[in-house]
Design a protein around this motif. Structure first.
Motif, PDB file in Angstrom:
ATOM      1  N   MET A   1       0.416  -1.089  -0.106  1.00  0.00           N
ATOM      2  CA  MET A   1       0.150   0.016   0.190  1.00  0.00           C
ATOM      3  C   MET A   1       0.575   1.465   0.388  1.00  0.00           C
ATOM      4  SD  MET A   1      -2.932  -1.197   2.507  1.00  0.00           S
ATOM      5  CE  MET A   1      -2.238  -2.515   3.890  1.00  0.00           C
ATOM      6  N   SER A   2      -0.133   1.863  -0.814  1.00  0.00           N
ATOM      7  CA  SER A   2       1.368   3.431  -0.612  1.00  0.00           C
ATOM      8  C   SER A   2       0.709   4.475   1.035  1.00  0.00           C
ATOM      9  CB  SER A   2       0.244   4.369  -1.816  1.00  0.00           C
ATOM     10  OG  SER A   2      -0.852   4.948  -1.578  1.00  0.00           O
ATOM     11  N   SER A   3       2.049   5.036   0.989  1.00  0.00           N
ATOM     12  CA  SER A   3       2.154   5.758   1.617  1.00  0.00           C
ATOM     13  C   SER A   3       1.014   6.873   1.884  1.00  0.00           C
ATOM     14  CB  SER A   3       3.591   6.086   2.219  1.00  0.00           C
ATOM     15  OG  SER A   3       3.929   7.522   1.491  1.00  0.00           O
ATOM     16  N   LYS A   4       0.660   7.143   1.125  1.00  0.00           N
ATOM     17  CA  LYS A   4      -0.881   8.041   1.319  1.00  0.00           C
ATOM     18  C   LYS A   4      -2.156   7.648   1.456  1.00  0.00           C
ATOM     19  CE  LYS A   4      -3.574  11.164  -2.246  1.00  0.00           C
ATOM     20  NZ  LYS A   4      -3.999  11.320  -3.622  1.00  0.00           N
ATOM     21  N   TYR A   5      -2.113   5.939   1.478  1.00  0.00           N
ATOM     22  CA  TYR A   5      -3.532   5.395   2.341  1.00  0.00           C
ATOM     23  C   TYR A   5      -3.009   5.151   3.096  1.00  0.00           C
ATOM     24  CZ  TYR A   5      -5.838   1.119   2.866  1.00  0.00           C
ATOM     25  OH  TYR A   5      -6.878  -0.101   3.481  1.00  0.00           O
ATOM     26  N   THR A   6      -1.916   4.367   4.000  1.00  0.00           N
ATOM     27  CA  THR A   6      -1.814   4.368   5.418  1.00  0.00           C
ATOM     28  C   THR A   6      -2.042   5.523   5.689  1.00  0.00           C
ATOM     29  OG1 THR A   6       0.948   4.675   5.159  1.00  0.00           O
ATOM     30  CG2 THR A   6       0.198   2.624   4.875  1.00  0.00           C
ATOM     31  N   GLN A   7      -1.730   6.755   4.771  1.00  0.00           N
ATOM     32  CA  GLN A   7      -2.413   7.775   6.163  1.00  0.00           C
ATOM     33  C   GLN A   7      -2.945   8.424   5.998  1.00  0.00           C
ATOM     34  OE1 GLN A   7       0.637  10.428   4.289  1.00  0.00           O
ATOM     35  NE2 GLN A   7       2.836  10.145   5.109  1.00  0.00           N
ATOM     36  N   SER A   8      -3.918   8.205   4.853  1.00  0.00           N
ATOM     37  CA  SER A   8      -5.523   8.524   5.353  1.00  0.00           C
ATOM     38  C   SER A   8      -5.910   7.424   6.000  1.00  0.00           C
ATOM     39  CB  SER A   8      -5.871   8.176   3.724  1.00  0.00           C
ATOM     40  OG  SER A   8      -5.274   9.392   2.933  1.00  0.00           O
ATOM     41  N   LEU A   9      -5.835   6.438   6.308  1.00  0.00           N
ATOM     42  CA  LEU A   9      -6.180   4.987   6.973  1.00  0.00           C
ATOM     43  C   LEU A   9      -5.996   5.804   8.732  1.00  0.00           C
ATOM     44  CD1 LEU A   9      -7.734   2.340   7.831  1.00  0.00           C
ATOM     45  CD2 LEU A   9      -5.903   1.328   7.564  1.00  0.00           C
ATOM     46  N   ALA A  10      -4.714   5.458   8.717  1.00  0.00           N
ATOM     47  CA  ALA A  10      -4.050   6.601  10.506  1.00  0.00           C
ATOM     48  C   ALA A  10      -5.091   7.987  10.715  1.00  0.00           C
ATOM     49  CB  ALA A  10      -2.816   6.767  10.560  1.00  0.00           C
ATOM     50  N   LYS A  11      -5.477   8.390   9.289  1.00  0.00           N
ATOM     51  CA  LYS A  11      -6.564   9.654   9.918  1.00  0.00           C
ATOM     52  C   LYS A  11      -7.737   9.426  10.514  1.00  0.00           C
ATOM     53  CE  LYS A  11      -3.805  13.693   7.591  1.00  0.00           C
ATOM     54  NZ  LYS A  11      -4.168  13.773   5.932  1.00  0.00           N
ATOM     55  N   PHE A  12      -8.555   8.170   9.131  1.00  0.00           N
ATOM     56  CA  PHE A  12      -9.782   7.934   9.832  1.00  0.00           C
ATOM     57  C   PHE A  12     -10.048   7.178  11.474  1.00  0.00           C
ATOM     58  CE2 PHE A  12     -12.049   3.966   9.600  1.00  0.00           C
ATOM     59  CZ  PHE A  12     -13.527   4.417   9.814  1.00  0.00           C
ATOM     60  N   THR A  22      -1.099   6.935  14.772  1.00  0.00           N
ATOM     61  CA  THR A  22       0.390   6.888  13.894  1.00  0.00           C
ATOM     62  C   THR A  22       0.505   5.683  13.093  1.00  0.00           C
ATOM     63  OG1 THR A  22       1.197   7.743  15.686  1.00  0.00           O
ATOM     64  CG2 THR A  22       2.523   6.608  13.501  1.00  0.00           C
ATOM     65  N   PRO A  23       0.424   5.983  11.682  1.00  0.00           N
ATOM     66  CA  PRO A  23       0.566   5.133  10.458  1.00  0.00           C
ATOM     67  C   PRO A  23       1.614   4.313  10.405  1.00  0.00           C
ATOM     68  CG  PRO A  23       1.081   7.468   9.775  1.00  0.00           C
ATOM     69  CD  PRO A  23       0.812   7.323  10.804  1.00  0.00           C
ATOM     70  N   PRO A  24       1.142   2.597  10.388  1.00  0.00           N
ATOM     71  CA  PRO A  24       2.745   2.025  10.947  1.00  0.00           C
ATOM     72  C   PRO A  24       3.122   2.026   9.881  1.00  0.00           C
ATOM     73  CG  PRO A  24       0.561   0.814   9.815  1.00  0.00           C
ATOM     74  CD  PRO A  24       0.067   2.392   9.820  1.00  0.00           C
ATOM     75  N   SER A  25       5.130   1.248   9.773  1.00  0.00           N
ATOM     76  CA  SER A  25       5.552   1.785   9.269  1.00  0.00           C
ATOM     77  C   SER A  25       5.800   0.997   7.788  1.00  0.00           C
ATOM     78  CB  SER A  25       6.994   1.704   9.818  1.00  0.00           C
ATOM     79  OG  SER A  25       7.451   0.614  10.278  1.00  0.00           O
ATOM     80  N   GLN A  26       6.284   0.310   6.811  1.00  0.00           N
ATOM     81  CA  GLN A  26       6.382   0.291   5.023  1.00  0.00           C
ATOM     82  C   GLN A  26       6.847  -1.169   5.561  1.00  0.00           C
ATOM     83  OE1 GLN A  26       8.009   1.805   1.722  1.00  0.00           O
ATOM     84  NE2 GLN A  26       7.421   0.177   0.672  1.00  0.00           N
ATOM     85  N   ALA A  27       7.956  -1.489   7.057  1.00  0.00           N
ATOM     86  CA  ALA A  27       7.874  -2.528   7.104  1.00  0.00           C
ATOM     87  C   ALA A  27       7.577  -3.154   7.790  1.00  0.00           C
ATOM     88  CB  ALA A  27      10.171  -2.092   7.787  1.00  0.00           C
ATOM     89  N   SER A  28       7.211  -2.831   8.616  1.00  0.00           N
ATOM     90  CA  SER A  28       6.082  -3.063   9.867  1.00  0.00           C
ATOM     91  C   SER A  28       5.216  -4.310   9.002  1.00  0.00           C
ATOM     92  CB  SER A  28       5.481  -2.342  10.581  1.00  0.00           C
ATOM     93  OG  SER A  28       5.003  -1.187  10.179  1.00  0.00           O
ATOM     94  N   ILE A  29       4.571  -3.026   7.806  1.00  0.00           N
ATOM     95  CA  ILE A  29       3.155  -3.154   6.748  1.00  0.00           C
ATOM     96  C   ILE A  29       4.134  -5.213   6.000  1.00  0.00           C
ATOM     97  CG2 ILE A  29       2.124  -3.383   4.894  1.00  0.00           C
ATOM     98  CD1 ILE A  29       1.752   0.218   5.510  1.00  0.00           C
ATOM     99  N   CYS A  30       5.222  -4.668   5.847  1.00  0.00           N
ATOM    100  CA  CYS A  30       5.169  -6.132   4.666  1.00  0.00           C
ATOM    101  C   CYS A  30       5.537  -7.384   5.973  1.00  0.00           C
ATOM    102  CB  CYS A  30       7.078  -5.913   4.514  1.00  0.00           C
ATOM    103  SG  CYS A  30       6.886  -4.614   2.637  1.00  0.00           S
ATOM    104  N   LEU A  31       6.412  -7.149   6.922  1.00  0.00           N
ATOM    105  CA  LEU A  31       6.319  -7.974   8.040  1.00  0.00           C
ATOM    106  C   LEU A  31       5.083  -8.169   8.598  1.00  0.00           C
ATOM    107  CD1 LEU A  31       8.986  -6.947  10.126  1.00  0.00           C
ATOM    108  CD2 LEU A  31       9.053  -8.399   8.877  1.00  0.00           C
ATOM    109  N   ALA A  32       4.052  -7.925   8.550  1.00  0.00           N
ATOM    110  CA  ALA A  32       2.539  -8.188   8.623  1.00  0.00           C
ATOM    111  C   ALA A  32       2.510  -9.586   7.663  1.00  0.00           C
ATOM    112  CB  ALA A  32       1.970  -6.991   8.964  1.00  0.00           C
ATOM    113  N   TYR A  33       2.681  -9.176   6.177  1.00  0.00           N
ATOM    114  CA  TYR A  33       2.066 -10.013   4.974  1.00  0.00           C
ATOM    115  C   TYR A  33       2.968 -10.902   5.120  1.00  0.00           C
ATOM    116  CZ  TYR A  33      -1.262  -6.821   3.607  1.00  0.00           C
ATOM    117  OH  TYR A  33      -2.139  -5.909   2.871  1.00  0.00           O
TER     118      TYR A  33
END
Length: 130
Positions: A1-12, A22-33
């Motif tokens: 996911m793009s950072s734009k999406y994760t930031q929007s999700l964090a705001k929501f 706080t939006p998760p880092s790209q590294a933590s998102i990758c590790l979750a997958y």
């Protein structure tokens, strides 16, 4: 996911929860997958297959580790059986508990089987093999 999406999700989620999120880092998102989640299977199995095929922790090395663990478990059972400080019931329970111990070593053997992996990942939005 793009950072734009994760930031929007964090705001929501911040509005929804009434606090700063706080939006998760790209590294933590990758590790979750890689670890797997409720939406998709664990990618760690495919990752482990790639690592094994590169020569790291070969099936022969895994077999040595499994044998070593088995020998340690058998040694534990021998110690329990030879003990004199446990009463009969406690010793029986300890033997049963030690007998039921199982070790997960490195990776499940099925990850090296392409058919098994295709079954595991069936229905996923990605495909590993051609």
């Amino acid at each position: 996911m793009s950072s734009k999406y994760t930031q929007s999700l964090a705001k929501f989620n911040a509005v929804l929860q009434g606090r700063t999120v706080t939006p998760p880092s790209q590294a933590s998102i990758c590790l979750a997958y890689i670890r797997g989640n409720y939406e998709m299977p664990n990618l760690g199995f495919a990752t482990a297959e790639a690592i094994v095929k590169q020569g790291y922790f070969s099936p022969a090395e895994k077999a040595k580790a499994v044998k070593m663990i088995s020998e340690v478990k058998n040694g534990l059972l021998d110690l329990i059986k030879a003990s004199t400080w446990m009463d009969k019931k406690t010793k029986e329970n300890a033997i049963q508990k030690a007998s039921l111990m199982d070790a997960s070593v490195a990776y499940p053997d099925w990850i090296l089987n392409k058919t098994a992996q295709q079954i595991y990942y069936k229905g996923s939005n990605f495909f590993f093999y051609t």
